[in-house]
Every structure is written in C-alpha cells, then in structure tokens.
Design a protein around this motif. Sequence first.
Motif, mmCIF file in Angstrom:
data_model
loop_
_atom_site.group_PDB
_atom_site.id
_atom_site.type_symbol
_atom_site.label_atom_id
_atom_site.label_comp_id
_atom_site.label_asym_id
_atom_site.label_seq_id
_atom_site.Cartn_x
_atom_site.Cartn_y
_atom_site.Cartn_z
ATOM 1 N N ALA A 49 67.622 -14.860 -3.022
ATOM 2 C CA ALA A 49 66.517 -14.638 -2.098
ATOM 3 C C ALA A 49 66.775 -13.369 -1.296
ATOM 4 C CB ALA A 49 66.356 -15.825 -1.164
ATOM 5 N N TYR A 50 65.743 -12.565 -1.141
ATOM 6 C CA TYR A 50 65.823 -11.333 -0.363
ATOM 7 C C TYR A 50 65.074 -11.549 0.947
ATOM 8 C CZ TYR A 50 67.586 -9.269 -4.610
ATOM 9 O OH TYR A 50 68.355 -8.995 -5.715
ATOM 10 N N LEU A 51 65.770 -11.299 2.055
ATOM 11 C CA LEU A 51 65.219 -11.553 3.377
ATOM 12 C C LEU A 51 64.948 -10.236 4.093
ATOM 13 C CD1 LEU A 51 67.643 -14.376 4.575
ATOM 14 C CD2 LEU A 51 65.478 -14.618 3.370
ATOM 15 N N SER A 52 63.815 -10.172 4.746
ATOM 16 C CA SER A 52 63.470 -9.042 5.588
ATOM 17 C C SER A 52 63.553 -9.521 7.032
ATOM 18 C CB SER A 52 62.063 -8.559 5.269
ATOM 19 O OG SER A 52 61.704 -7.499 6.115
ATOM 20 N N VAL A 53 64.289 -8.768 7.855
ATOM 21 C CA VAL A 53 64.542 -9.179 9.237
ATOM 22 C C VAL A 53 63.930 -8.151 10.178
ATOM 23 C CG1 VAL A 53 66.323 -9.730 10.933
ATOM 24 C CG2 VAL A 53 66.695 -10.268 8.523
ATOM 25 N N PHE A 54 63.213 -8.642 11.179
ATOM 26 C CA PHE A 54 62.681 -7.779 12.226
ATOM 27 C C PHE A 54 63.202 -8.262 13.555
ATOM 28 C CE2 PHE A 54 59.617 -6.692 15.501
ATOM 29 C CZ PHE A 54 59.518 -5.332 15.316
ATOM 30 N N PRO A 55 63.806 -7.474 14.364
ATOM 31 C CA PRO A 55 64.154 -6.058 14.232
ATOM 32 C C PRO A 55 65.303 -5.857 13.252
ATOM 33 C CG PRO A 55 65.000 -6.880 16.295
ATOM 34 C CD PRO A 55 64.226 -8.007 15.666
ATOM 35 N N SER A 56 65.284 -4.732 12.558
ATOM 36 C CA SER A 56 66.247 -4.490 11.479
ATOM 37 C C SER A 56 67.664 -4.277 11.984
ATOM 38 C CB SER A 56 65.800 -3.302 10.637
ATOM 39 O OG SER A 56 65.704 -2.142 11.437
ATOM 40 N N GLU A 57 67.843 -4.060 13.276
ATOM 41 C CA GLU A 57 69.192 -3.896 13.831
ATOM 42 C C GLU A 57 69.992 -5.200 13.742
ATOM 43 O OE1 GLU A 57 66.440 -3.117 16.010
ATOM 44 O OE2 GLU A 57 66.409 -1.106 15.145
ATOM 45 N N LYS A 58 69.306 -6.308 13.741
ATOM 46 C CA LYS A 58 69.977 -7.609 13.702
ATOM 47 C C LYS A 58 70.092 -8.168 12.288
ATOM 48 C CE LYS A 58 68.673 -8.927 18.341
ATOM 49 N NZ LYS A 58 68.251 -10.038 19.192
ATOM 50 N N ILE A 95 69.868 -8.767 2.027
ATOM 51 C CA ILE A 95 68.931 -8.060 2.892
ATOM 52 C C ILE A 95 67.961 -7.261 2.022
ATOM 53 C CG2 ILE A 95 68.695 -6.253 4.641
ATOM 54 C CD1 ILE A 95 71.466 -6.973 5.616
ATOM 55 N N ASP A 96 66.680 -7.370 2.328
ATOM 56 C CA ASP A 96 65.663 -6.546 1.680
ATOM 57 C C ASP A 96 65.349 -5.400 2.631
ATOM 58 O OD1 ASP A 96 63.712 -5.478 0.109
ATOM 59 O OD2 ASP A 96 62.205 -6.997 0.604
ATOM 60 N N ASP A 97 65.879 -4.233 2.333
ATOM 61 C CA ASP A 97 65.704 -3.090 3.220
ATOM 62 C C ASP A 97 64.643 -2.117 2.696
ATOM 63 O OD1 ASP A 97 67.147 -2.296 1.070
ATOM 64 O OD2 ASP A 97 68.713 -1.258 2.211
ATOM 65 N N SER A 98 63.711 -2.599 1.930
ATOM 66 C CA SER A 98 62.684 -1.727 1.363
ATOM 67 C C SER A 98 61.772 -1.160 2.448
ATOM 68 C CB SER A 98 61.869 -2.466 0.310
ATOM 69 O OG SER A 98 61.238 -3.586 0.871
ATOM 70 N N LEU A 99 61.495 -1.919 3.514
ATOM 71 C CA LEU A 99 60.647 -1.402 4.587
ATOM 72 C C LEU A 99 61.341 -0.270 5.333
ATOM 73 C CD1 LEU A 99 59.115 -4.692 6.014
ATOM 74 C CD2 LEU A 99 58.034 -2.980 4.564
ATOM 75 N N ASP A 100 62.652 -0.395 5.555
ATOM 76 C CA ASP A 100 63.408 0.677 6.199
ATOM 77 C C ASP A 100 63.417 1.917 5.312
ATOM 78 O OD1 ASP A 100 63.947 -0.978 8.336
ATOM 79 O OD2 ASP A 100 65.866 -1.647 7.504
ATOM 80 N N TYR A 101 63.534 1.705 4.013
ATOM 81 C CA TYR A 101 63.525 2.819 3.067
ATOM 82 C C TYR A 101 62.170 3.530 3.086
ATOM 83 C CZ TYR A 101 64.001 5.370 -1.328
ATOM 84 O OH TYR A 101 64.047 6.349 -2.275
ATOM 85 N N ASP A 103 60.041 3.639 5.613
ATOM 86 C CA ASP A 103 59.963 4.368 6.877
ATOM 87 C C ASP A 103 60.753 5.659 6.820
ATOM 88 O OD1 ASP A 103 58.321 2.513 8.049
ATOM 89 O OD2 ASP A 103 59.954 1.432 9.047
ATOM 90 N N HIS A 104 61.911 5.611 6.196
ATOM 91 C CA HIS A 104 62.742 6.804 6.052
ATOM 92 C C HIS A 104 62.049 7.869 5.211
ATOM 93 C CE1 HIS A 104 66.303 9.292 5.800
ATOM 94 N NE2 HIS A 104 66.240 9.235 4.463
ATOM 95 N N ASP A 106 58.763 8.174 4.755
ATOM 96 C CA ASP A 106 57.634 8.688 5.537
ATOM 97 C C ASP A 106 58.110 9.715 6.571
ATOM 98 O OD1 ASP A 106 55.720 7.250 4.203
ATOM 99 O OD2 ASP A 106 55.667 5.614 5.677
ATOM 100 N N GLU A 107 59.216 9.422 7.198
ATOM 101 C CA GLU A 107 59.768 10.341 8.189
ATOM 102 C C GLU A 107 60.160 11.676 7.550
ATOM 103 O OE1 GLU A 107 63.343 9.797 11.165
ATOM 104 O OE2 GLU A 107 61.944 8.102 11.190
ATOM 105 N N LEU A 108 60.747 11.617 6.354
ATOM 106 C CA LEU A 108 61.114 12.847 5.654
ATOM 107 C C LEU A 108 59.889 13.646 5.236
ATOM 108 C CD1 LEU A 108 64.057 11.616 3.403
ATOM 109 C CD2 LEU A 108 64.197 13.073 5.421
ATOM 110 N N LEU A 109 58.823 12.965 4.839
ATOM 111 C CA LEU A 109 57.603 13.650 4.425
ATOM 112 C C LEU A 109 56.900 14.304 5.606
ATOM 113 C CD1 LEU A 109 56.178 11.148 1.803
ATOM 114 C CD2 LEU A 109 57.193 13.384 1.368
ATOM 115 N N ARG A 110 57.004 13.715 6.764
ATOM 116 C CA ARG A 110 56.353 14.288 7.959
ATOM 117 C C ARG A 110 57.050 15.572 8.410
ATOM 118 N NH1 ARG A 110 56.230 8.727 10.725
ATOM 119 N NH2 ARG A 110 54.439 7.791 9.684
ATOM 120 N N SER A 111 58.361 15.622 8.227
ATOM 121 C CA SER A 111 59.094 16.807 8.710
ATOM 122 C C SER A 111 59.167 17.931 7.706
ATOM 123 C CB SER A 111 60.505 16.433 9.099
ATOM 124 O OG SER A 111 61.211 15.899 7.988
#
Length: 111
Positions: A49-58, A95-101, A103-104, A106-111
């Motif tokens: 099972a892959y879990l997504s946690v919000f906030p991702s710091e925890k 951990i399912d970190d696809s949402l963090d990926y 966001d990363h 998107d951030e690279l595309l904006r800059s």
Amino acid sequence: MQETRQAKISRLLQKELAQIFQGQTRRMHGMMVSVTRVKISPDLSVCTAYLSVFPSEKAEEVINNVNTNAKTIRYDLGQRIRNQVRIIPELRFFIDDSLDYIDHIDELLRS
C-alpha cells in the motif's frame, strides 16, 4: 481471470485501509493520510500500500508508526474483510511522494 480477481481485491483493500486510516487520523488534528494505490501479489498473500501524508513533513514519522503497528492494522483489516477473502494478506506500507514530485516539477517549470 486472475488479474480481475487481483484488481477486485486491491480495490477492496484500498477502501478498507482508507477507512482504517481515516478513523485513526481523526484523533490527530491537522494531519491527513490517504491510501493512493494498492498492489496485491498474484497469490493474494502480500499487499503493498502506498500512503500519501499531508503535511508531507510528517510522512517519515507516520510511515514508521504505521510499519510498527502493521500487525494491529492487519488485524483490523481482517475483522472488516474476513467474509470476503480466505487469507488476510501481509501488509507493506510505503510513502507515495508523487504529489511532492509534481510540485517540484511545477516549481522548476515556473523558474
């Protein structure tokens, strides 16, 4: 035929695990755990099972806590699905970190 059975069991496990985590995280305010994806082995004995946690710091703390309590979660899962499956699968959580990926990227595309 086997793939259809695996898909049905994985959907069932995802739904039931989500309800278990929803009940457990209701007590912790400001945190949300969701089950994003469930894979089951062909012999239906191992569930990943892959879990997504919000906030991702925890996320690391939550995954460690879930892995230490995996037997209790498996017991709760067994109580819920005991009439639908013969063997309750062994549970593995990641951990399912696809949402963090995303966001990363998107951030690279904006800059």
